[in-house]
Design a protein around this motif. Structure first.
Motif, mmCIF file in Angstrom:
data_model
loop_
_atom_site.group_PDB
_atom_site.id
_atom_site.type_symbol
_atom_site.label_atom_id
_atom_site.label_comp_id
_atom_site.label_asym_id
_atom_site.label_seq_id
_atom_site.Cartn_x
_atom_site.Cartn_y
_atom_site.Cartn_z
ATOM 1 N N UNK A 1 62.912 78.886 86.141
ATOM 2 C CA UNK A 1 62.712 77.940 84.784
ATOM 3 C C UNK A 1 62.907 78.693 83.299
ATOM 4 N N UNK A 2 62.807 79.769 83.549
ATOM 5 C CA UNK A 2 63.069 80.853 81.917
ATOM 6 C C UNK A 2 64.188 80.573 82.076
ATOM 7 N N UNK B 1 69.205 66.472 81.566
ATOM 8 C CA UNK B 1 68.883 65.636 82.615
ATOM 9 C C UNK B 1 68.575 66.163 83.486
ATOM 10 N N UNK B 2 70.248 66.095 83.918
ATOM 11 C CA UNK B 2 70.511 66.834 85.780
ATOM 12 C C UNK B 2 70.158 67.658 86.145
ATOM 13 N N UNK B 3 69.413 68.339 85.186
ATOM 14 C CA UNK B 3 68.969 69.750 86.024
ATOM 15 C C UNK B 3 67.512 70.090 85.661
ATOM 16 N N UNK B 4 67.078 68.669 85.211
ATOM 17 C CA UNK B 4 65.611 68.507 85.758
ATOM 18 C C UNK B 4 64.793 69.576 84.346
ATOM 19 N N UNK B 5 66.036 69.218 83.105
ATOM 20 C CA UNK B 5 65.072 69.986 81.869
ATOM 21 C C UNK B 5 65.011 69.036 81.026
ATOM 22 N N UNK B 6 63.902 69.589 79.986
ATOM 23 C CA UNK B 6 63.689 68.337 79.209
ATOM 24 C C UNK B 6 64.749 68.212 78.405
ATOM 25 N N UNK B 7 65.479 66.702 78.034
ATOM 26 C CA UNK B 7 66.879 66.483 77.520
ATOM 27 C C UNK B 7 66.317 66.526 75.798
ATOM 28 N N UNK B 8 65.224 66.534 75.342
ATOM 29 C CA UNK B 8 64.777 66.484 74.218
ATOM 30 C C UNK B 8 64.606 67.753 73.926
ATOM 31 N N UNK B 9 65.337 68.972 74.092
ATOM 32 C CA UNK B 9 65.040 69.887 73.664
ATOM 33 C C UNK B 9 67.093 70.663 73.299
ATOM 34 N N UNK B 10 67.903 69.854 73.466
ATOM 35 C CA UNK B 10 68.834 69.868 73.127
ATOM 36 C C UNK B 10 69.440 68.381 71.822
ATOM 37 N N UNK B 11 68.545 68.400 71.067
ATOM 38 C CA UNK B 11 67.822 67.924 69.318
ATOM 39 C C UNK B 11 68.225 69.046 68.317
ATOM 40 N N UNK B 12 67.866 69.939 68.921
ATOM 41 C CA UNK B 12 67.396 70.745 67.623
ATOM 42 C C UNK B 12 67.616 72.346 67.975
ATOM 43 N N UNK C 1 55.251 72.870 89.200
ATOM 44 C CA UNK C 1 55.326 71.326 88.687
ATOM 45 C C UNK C 1 54.893 70.929 87.641
ATOM 46 N N UNK C 2 56.207 69.996 87.470
ATOM 47 C CA UNK C 2 55.597 69.204 85.889
ATOM 48 C C UNK C 2 54.696 68.422 85.953
ATOM 49 N N UNK C 3 53.490 68.848 84.866
ATOM 50 C CA UNK C 3 52.614 67.618 84.628
ATOM 51 C C UNK C 3 52.622 66.356 83.246
ATOM 52 N N UNK C 4 54.338 66.936 82.638
ATOM 53 C CA UNK C 4 53.838 66.254 81.308
ATOM 54 C C UNK C 4 55.283 66.350 80.851
ATOM 55 N N UNK C 5 55.934 65.392 81.262
ATOM 56 C CA UNK C 5 57.318 66.155 80.168
ATOM 57 C C UNK C 5 57.660 64.885 79.000
ATOM 58 N N UNK C 6 57.673 65.305 77.451
ATOM 59 C CA UNK C 6 58.111 64.482 76.811
ATOM 60 C C UNK C 6 59.108 63.834 75.891
#
Length: 317
Positions: free
Chosen positions: A53-54, A71-82, A131-136
């Motif tokens: 993941x890293x 998002x398509x790769x299963x990563x958090x899409x919000x990280x693209x905003x900063x 295992x993802x517990x929570x994704x903002x």
């Protein structure tokens, strides 16, 4: 006789129970808010499970993936905003049960919405897989509140918002039915995925590509504005020449040959503006774009990191 003893015992139990109550209601559980910004260390052997993941996040942030790509790769899409260098991670045993969690969040993000935001919380399954517990998301977010607690805020509509505090325990976030004041949100100590300065270069180069069109009206002034941003970026971050060069190369990678050649032409105008801004008539050019010397933080010469970026994108080649 037995009935009398039983009745007395029951009465005594009720009295003792009431002693721990105030006004008939139990005291609310207090949410711990430790002042420190560090989290418990994790087992380094188990932590290796997060290396994949890293690597994914490092690649995505280095190459400036869009929210859709993330998002398509299963990563958090919000990280693209900063800026990419404002995103970091920590591997920690939040509930100290021997299983390390992996946290992705913001590192000193300038935008108030993103400050101290936690993007993802992962743990390991019984088989040792992340295992993802929570994704903002924009309407369902976590902010670290210290220790094993997180402020959980958001809304499902204009008239339906929520603001509570969750405690993490054994892979589950448990609602404590208490609000954490935003002033008590904590900045978690996180490791950056990409070197400082590299993430904030991409948006500047994006602007050059979108706004600088050689031969069009006002192009030189636009180039001057972006030249100021570029030189201030180098001065503010203190980025090294090699890091700046590599960041520019990484930004160029998705472009085709014709696009890269066209971009080099756009950056030539930025290069010209840099020379003029640091020259004898620099203040005149600043005045023409509505700025003064107080807006400039790079000194008397073009920063070496800027020259490294210009060289990397083909200016002067």
């Amino acid at each position: 006789m037995k009935k009398t003893i039983l009745t007395a015992a029951l009465t005594l139990a009720l009295v003792l129970s009431a002693c721990g109550q105030r006004g008939g209601d139990p005291e609310p559980e207090q949410t711990p808010v430790p002042p420190e910004t560090t989290v418990p260390a994790a087992d380094t052997d188990l932590s290796d499970a997060y290396e994949g993941l890293i690597g994914q996040y490092t690649q995505a942030l280095t190459e400036h993936w869009t929210g859709g790509d993330l998002a398509e790769a299963g990563l958090n899409h919000m990280t693209a905003d900063i800026p990419a260098d404002a995103v970091g991670y920590a591997i920690t045993d939040l509930d100290e049960n021997g299983v390390p969690e992996w946290i992705v969040g913001t590192r000193n993000a300038g935008d108030a919405f993103y400050q101290k935001l936690i993007f993802d919380v992962y743990t390991l399954s019984e088989s040792g897989e992340p295992m993802l517990v929570f994704g903002s998301t924009e309407r369902n977010r976590l902010y670290w509140a210290g220790g094993d607690c997180f402020a959980h805020v958001g809304s499902s509509g204009a008239n339906d918002s929520f603001d509570t505090t969750d405690r993490y325990e054994d892979g589950v976030l448990k609602d404590l039915n208490r609000v954490t004041d935003p002033g008590d949100y904590r900045q978690m100590e996180l490791t950056a995925f990409v070197p400082a300065g590299t993430g904030s270069l991409g948006p500047i180069l994006d602007e050059v590509r979108e706004r600088v069109y050689p031969g069009t009206a006002g192009c030189s002034l636009t180039a001057a504005q972006l030249a100021v941003e570029l030189m201030n970026w180098a001065a503010d971050t203190g980025v090294t020449e090699e890091t700046a060069r590599q960041a520019a190369v990484d930004w160029l990678m998705p472009l085709g040959n014709d696009e890269a050649v066209e971009f080099a032409g756009q950056m030539e105008l930025v290069d010209t503006a840099c020379r003029e801004l640091t020259g004898e008539h620099g203040e005149d050019l600043l005045s023409s774009i509505g700025l003064t010397a107080a807006d400039c933080r790079w000194g008397d010469t073009v920063p070496a990191a800027v020259n490294a970026v210009l060289s990397a994108v083909g200016v002067g080649a």
